[in-house]
Write a protein that holds these residues in place. Structure first.
Motif, PDB file in Angstrom:
ATOM      1  N   PHE B  34       4.613  11.448  -6.613  1.00 26.56           N
ATOM      2  CA  PHE B  34       5.147  10.878  -7.814  1.00 26.56           C
ATOM      3  C   PHE B  34       6.406   9.839  -7.639  1.00 26.56           C
ATOM      4  O   PHE B  34       6.557   8.893  -7.541  1.00 26.56           O
ATOM      5  N   GLN B  35       7.019  10.482  -7.053  1.00 30.93           N
ATOM      6  CA  GLN B  35       8.486   9.738  -6.085  1.00 30.93           C
ATOM      7  C   GLN B  35       8.426   8.935  -5.373  1.00 30.93           C
ATOM      8  O   GLN B  35       8.725   8.229  -5.234  1.00 30.93           O
ATOM      9  N   SER B  36       7.682   9.064  -4.338  1.00 31.22           N
ATOM     10  CA  SER B  36       7.297   7.881  -3.501  1.00 31.22           C
ATOM     11  C   SER B  36       6.596   6.425  -4.023  1.00 31.22           C
ATOM     12  O   SER B  36       7.543   5.665  -4.077  1.00 31.22           O
ATOM     13  N   LYS B  38       7.079   5.870  -7.748  1.00 37.31           N
ATOM     14  CA  LYS B  38       7.718   5.181  -7.812  1.00 37.31           C
ATOM     15  C   LYS B  38       8.594   4.044  -7.396  1.00 37.31           C
ATOM     16  O   LYS B  38       9.821   3.596  -7.540  1.00 37.31           O
TER      17      LYS B  38
END
Lengths: 552, 244, 350, 134
Positions: B34-36, B38
């Protein structure tokens, strides 16, 4: 920086078992064309950018041959203008900008991070296909009649000339997005996919350099995008923003163009710095001198490079105040660059220096980059630059940086990681001969250009005043030597792939993570996720046996 | 020799109308994935900001060079239509935010409804924009049918700028305002259309139940894109319709 | 009006290759790097050589340290460790940060001062104008109707300022010997100045890529003494032979007179030149004209005095039928030029 | 819209720290503020404050942009790195603005400017075709 992972099990000596590597794990065209593996994408980039290098180099040789005689030997003026433009566009947009980050970076960055791929593999593949599309546009533009604007596309000439500027503009726009996506991917990868224990200050400097480069790619390239888009709109619709006939301003174009293209110089050169930082320590078997200073100087260069673009415009009618600011800031780039150069020299000092071909290329880089960087200081001074701007002095200066330094660093990196990438070793004697030819040929090409430039020879001239003839002749001879050197390098590298002479497991005795995987790496890089416990470049932990163990 | 455990991370679906999500093999955890994505998308949005930034820089540059053109030209635009469009885009931004919220809370019908409303907002925006463009075209301020027509180098006459009513008469480089207006709003409009297309793509996925509290990444990213379109218009509106 | 008085020298669409000034680039200054300085901007050379020496110092330092290390610490066995594992030395790092910083600040200040000098134009500078077009130069001289193309004359020791304009794309005005360069941006004027200090011929290049014949956009600058300058060598007006005089006269007609005076008898704003002179046997003599002078009609015979008066003071005698036409006086045409015009008029005689 | 307390905690262990669900009330308040600011910006534009017009309009637009970025785009609740990456684009954009516009603004202040006029397009002649035959 060894890991807790035990050495990979070695095959019984003498028994030939074909280990599954990323090269042979799957076969067939689609397994490459549709691959998401960073190493395969990097390899495809390597082939593509090398082809662009050879094409660009061929154009360069044609330019040099043409200039043998003051009246020109090969072309009429229209053809000459096209050939030097092609040389610039191919070298800048298709080779120098993508070569190190997209080819070597793609190959090495996830390995050095201990990751099994980049963070966004699909975007990585898309980025490659955008590069291919951009290259196709460039070729289409040649087929459609060529373009003669120079790689800078200065308006209003690029608006009026009847040639295929629209097509190449489209190509540059697409190549820009290819570059943006590569940079974006690397930033995310560095942030999110570092192996456990791999803190920021344990990262190899190649990664620091690629990270700084990526910031530039992401933040500067869009301005180039909108600039070429506006040129295309201007050519089609005549909106008038860059067209002085309609009240537009050619200097505004220069501002936009150099807002990208100056940082672009550092997009090109920072990865080269990264490679050199890496190679200097490995081949001196000594921790890098001033690791943090080099890491921060990469970031400092990235940020300062956004503040100095006006030094390309000292003669183009900026206000005196803008020139003041830009000249002042320009000199500040010299400082982090000098720090790097000094630190590399200090790393070599009292090292254990292996004079193998990657190190020879590195030493050639250090000498040539010293000249390239120092002549940049000469050009930073306002009144001196007014005399030297747009002469062969500038041409020689940026070739010392872009060809001499960046291409040599690319060659150095290629020789350094060649055994890692393919598991084979090239002929070292051939490599040393080729390095010598390139070094001698390069200097013979461009030192005469410094001299004729400071004596007033303007650039982009198809014919010239006969006074400069001896320098042009010397330069052409040098270029031929350089061409032979590069051709010879291509020859022995290709031969090494055919001869399949086994490289060592850890050919040079590197201690970064890419040497922790089998050579060449398997599809997903690491048999077990690596955990980093050592400080960076700690050669006391080097397992020297791997440097004399043949790769499987 | 790959890490087998990488393939096993699956986010279960919160209900039968939803589908589970499999985390890509090179990520260890869904958070990392998710963080990548985003972070990557924020970087992409940063490039969009700089892309439009070039246009804004051109605006300010010529605003300083030809102030009169901008004063007279700006008066030709109808601030009521511009203001209405601003409200439409702000509303659609709100529906998009609510849509993302619906995805985060696994409310499939609401997600579809809010996405539909956002696309409707985009359509209204483009229709209003069309009528605005048409009015300008009719007045000869930028004649669409003539845009590709090259221009007469002898007289310097622009085919797309005929200024039928002479509103820009006597203003030096009167076409410049409209050139910038049509370029900026045109590229913005292109983003509106792309954004609407992406939201429709989200709606297909949502109908299949792909998005839920466990996995709503694409909805979030498309939402960010849509807010960026709104963000740019927030600056375009006063610069083009009000300030000059 | 000066600009319309005498026709621009013809511009070759594609020059056949410039007639280069000779022997300039090979003539270097005493240090052998730059071309010989021929202007007052000696700061350029001073700073160039200062930087040059600093660069050579650092280059020798870097290369020397590298080569020494390579020779001294070469790896002889595959397991040879480094002779030292020092990773940093703070005083050293501070030194190699601060000293270059100080040096480059000196360079910046020197360079900026030098470039400021290049913007302060002395009040006694002669103001020239240079018009750059693809691919030629047109030079306008102060208070002088004559222009020259691709050749320029300036006086030694006299500051010369150039207003630069382009009619099409970017060009750059580059005089290596004077150390000046300025891009010429279409849509606005730029300016540049210098004081030539050496007599001779010098290169004037276009340094900004401008298309097809960029490399042929060359002009030759002649730096001449005050006496030679006073002779206006750029004025190519030639009446040394009757044919040359006719040609010069026609060229004046083409640039200044054609819009109001026909040469085929047709009626324009002013009377046609056809028939001003008549053939009488093998002689060409002035025709008789009805003119209005001071309100009264009189008859004059066309001759040098009448033509000169009509050019310098058109209101004095107005041809009958053209009482209401107003002609601009062309007071700058001198007697030689008027004689050339008359020589051309005589070719129209019947 | 009263579902702010809806459960999404089932996935808390999987996606911890990745998302923040804003309340519908917050979104609606932001929308109302944005619409209100739009009205203000239109209202203010009816008066002429001279040189301050641009500053006022850009000031209000910046506030609106900040609202959209912080709440609609969730930046207020996002990770530090995402905040830095996105906001740095504005920093670098300002570099483009500052230097380009500073050049434009100070060009007329050069001490030679009084003798250097900006010619208008009609004063010069252009070739109709540029080497089109090549």
């Amino acid at each position: 920086m060894t890991t807790q992972v035990p050495p990979v099990e070695t095959a019984t000596p003498g028994v030939e078992t074909e280990r599954k590597t990323y090269l042979n794990v799957t076969k067939g065209f689609m397994s490459w064309a549709g691959t998401l593996d960073h190493k395969r994408i990097g390899l495809m980039y390597l082939i593509g950018t090398s082809a662009a290098l050879l094409a660009g180099g061929l154009f360069a040789l044609l330019v040099r041959l043409h200039l043998w005689e003051p009246t020109g030997m090969l072309f009429d003026n229209a053809e000459y203008n096209q050939v030097f433009t092609l040389h610039g566009v191919f070298m800048v947009f298709l080779f120098v900008i993508p070569a190190i980050p997209a080819a070597l970076g793609n190959m090495i960055l996830p390995l050095q991070l201990g990751a099994i791929d980049v963070a966004l593999p699909r975007l990585n593949l898309l980025s490659f296909y955008l590069w291919v599309t951009g290259a196709i546009f460039a070729i289409l533009a040649i087929v459609a009649g060529g373009f003669d604007t120079g790689w800078t596309f200065y308006t209003p000439y690029s608006l009026y000339t009847q040639q295929a500027v629209g097509l190449i503009g489209m190509g540059v726009f697409i190549l820009g997005f290819s570059s943006i996506f590569t940079g974006l991917n690397f930033i995310v990868t560095v942030h999110k996919l570092r192996a456990p224990g791999l803190t920021w200050f344990r990262m190899p400097l190649f990664i620091w350099a690629l990270y700084a480069t990526s910031i530039l790619q992401v933040l500067a390239t869009p301005v180039l995008g909108i600039t070429v888009l506006l040129v295309a709109i201007e050519r089609l619709y005549h909106i008038g923003i860059f067209d002085p006939r309609l009240g537009g301003d050619a200097v505004l174009f220069e501002h936009f163009f150099w807002f990208y293209s100056h940082p672009a110089v550092y997009i090109m050169v920072l990865p080269a710095f990264g490679i050199i930082s890496e190679l200097v320590t490995v081949h001196s078997r000594k921790p890098l001198f001033g690791y943090k200073l080099i890491a921060f100087s990469s970031l400092a260069i990235a940020i300062i490079s956004f503040l100095v673009w006006g030094h390309h415009m000292f003669t183009s009618g900026q206000s005196t105040y803008a020139m003041f600011a830009f000249s002042f800031l320009t000199f500040f780039v010299a400082i982090p660059t000098a720090i790097k150069e000094f630190s590399w020299v200090a790393t070599v000092w009292k090292g254990s220096i292996a004079l193998n071909s990657p190190m020879l290329y590195t030493l050639a880089f250090l000498i040539i980059f010293a000249i390239g960087g120092l002549t940049g200081v000469i050009l930073g001074a306002l009144n001196v630059d007014i005399h030297l701007h747009d002469t062969y002095f500038v041409v020689a200066h940026f070739h010392y940086v872009m060809m001499g330094s960046i291409a040599l660093a690319f060659f150095a990196g290629l020789h350094h990681w060649w055994p890692k990438m393919f598991g084979v070793m090239y002929n070292e004697t051939h490599a040393k001969i080729s390095c010598a030819l390139i070094f001698i040929g390069f200097n013979a090409t461009f030192i005469p250009q410094f001299i004729m430039g400071s004596r007033g020879m303007p650039r982009r001239y198809a014919t010239y005043v006969p006074d400069y003839e001896p320098y042009h002749k010397a330069s052409t001879i040098g270029a031929m030597v350089l061409g032979v050197g590069v051709a010879f390098m291509v020859y022995y590298l290709v031969v090494s792939l055919l001869q399949k002479k086994r490289a060592m497991e850890n050919q040079w005795g590197g201690v970064t993570l890419e040497w922790e995987t089998p050579t060449p790496p398997p599809l997903e890089n690491f048999s077990k996720p690596p955990v980093v416990t050592n400080e960076v470049y700690d050669y006391s932990k080097l397992d020297l046996e791997t440097t004399i163990t043949p790769a499987k | 020799m790959s890490h087998d455990d990488h393939h096993s991370v699956v986010i279960p679906a919160p209900g039968p109308e939803f589908k589970p999500h499999t985390v890509a093999h090179h990520f260890d955890t869904p958070v990392q994935e998710f963080q990548s994505a985003k972070l990557g998308f924020w970087l992409f949005l940063a490039t969009e900001i700089l892309l439009f930034g070039g246009l804004f820089a051109a605006y300010f540059y010529f605003h300083e060079q030809y102030p009169e053109t901008f004063v007279v030209g700006g008066k030709q635009l109808d601030w009521r239509l511009g203001g209405l469009n601003t409200c439409v885009l702000l509303l659609s931004s709100w529906t998009m935010a609510m849509g993302v919220r619906a995805a985060q809370t696994s409310q499939k019908k609401k997600l579809l409804m809010y996405c539909g409303l956002t696309v409707l907002g985009a359509a209204i925006f483009m229709v209003i924009k069309f009528f605005e463009y048409k009015a300008k075209s009719d007045h000869g301020l930028f004649v669409f049918s003539e845009m590709l027509g090259g221009y007469d180098t002898a007289t310097g006459q622009l085919p797309w700028f005929t200024d039928i009513h002479g509103v820009m008469a006597g203003v030096p480089h009167g076409h410049m305002f409209f050139a910038i207006y049509v370029t900026m709003t045109g590229i913005h409009g292109l983003h509106v259309i792309i954004g609407a297309g992406l939201i429709i793509w989200i709606m297909f996925g949502a109908a299949k139940g792909r998005f839920h509290a466990g996995y709503y990444l694409p909805v979030d990213l498309v939402g960010l894109y849509w807010h960026l379109v709104d963000l740019i218009w927030i600056f375009l509106f006063p610069l083009l319709y009000l300030v000059p | 009006m000066f600009t319309t008085l005498i026709q621009d020298p013809p511009a070759a669409a594609t020059p056949q290759g410039p007639d280069y000034a000779t022997g300039i680039a090979t003539e270097t200054d005493k240090w052998g790097q730059l071309t010989k300085l021929a202007s007052t901007f000696d700061d350029v050379d001073g700073l160039f050589y200062f930087t040059y020496v600093v660069c050579i110092f650092f280059f020798v330092l870097i290369t020397g340290a590298l080569l020494y290390s390579v020779v001294r610490y070469r790896r002889k066995t595959y397991d040879q460790p480094a002779a030292s594992n020092v990773t940093h030395n703070t005083p050293l790092e501070v030194i190699w940060t601060v000293i270059p910083l100080l040096i480059v600040m000196v360079m910046f200040a020197w360079g900026f001062k030098g470039s400021l000098d290049m913007t302060y134009v002395p009040s006694d500078a002669r103001q020239y104008k240079a018009t750059a077009s693809q691919w030629n130069w047109l030079f306008h001289y102060p208070n002088d109707p004559a222009k020259s193309r691709n050749e320029l004359w300036v006086e030694i020791g006299k500051p010369a300022e150039f207003l630069l304009e382009s009619t099409d794309v970017l060009h750059a005005f580059f005089l290596p010997s004077q150390r000046v360069k300025r891009d010429i941006v279409p849509g606005r004027y730029q300016s540049v100045w210098f004081t030539p200090t050496e007599l001779g011929e010098f290169h004037l290049f276009c340094a900004e890529y401008c298309g097809l014949d960029h490399s042929k956009m060359y002009a030759k600058m002649h730096v001449v003494t005050a006496e030679e300058y006073a002779d206006r060598p750029w004025d190519t007006f030639d009446d040394s032979t009757p044919e040359a005089a006719i040609k010069s006269g026609e060229s004046i007609y083409q640039s200044a007179c054609y819009s109001c005076h026909s040469v085929d008898g047709s009626k324009l704003t002013g009377p046609s030149w056809k028939g001003l002179f008549e053939k009488s046997g093998d002689q060409i003599v002035g025709a008789k004209r009805e003119v209005i002078a001071g309100g009264a009609t009189q008859t004059v015979t066309v001759d040098f005095d009448y033509i000169k008066e009509s050019i310098h003071d058109p209101e004095a005698k107005k041809a009958v039928g053209y009482e209401n036409a107003n002609m601009t006086p062309f007071k700058d045409l001198n007697d030689r030029q008027i004689k050339a015009v008359i020589a051309y008029m005589k070719t129209l005689a019947q | 819209m009263s579902d702010a307390h809806d459960s999404h905690g089932d996935f808390g262990d999987l996606q911890m720290g990745t998302h923040h669900v804003s309340s519908a009330l917050q979104f609606t308040s932001v929308l109302i503020a944005l619409l209100f600011l739009t009205i203000i910006t239109v209202a203010v534009a009816q008066f002429d404050f001279g040189g301050a017009n641009m500053l006022i309009a850009m000031g209000i637009a910046s506030v609106k942009a900040a609202l959209v970025i912080l709440f609609f785009m969730h930046v207020k609740y996002d990770t530090a790195i995402n905040k830095i990456m996105f906001l740095s684009s504005f920093l670098f954009l300002s570099l483009l603005f500052i230097f380009t516009l500073a050049d434009r603004a100070t060009r007329q202040m050069d001490h030679r400017a009084h003798t250097i006029k900006t010619p208008v397009a009609s004063e010069w002649v252009h070739p109709n075709t540029l080497n089109s035959d090549h």
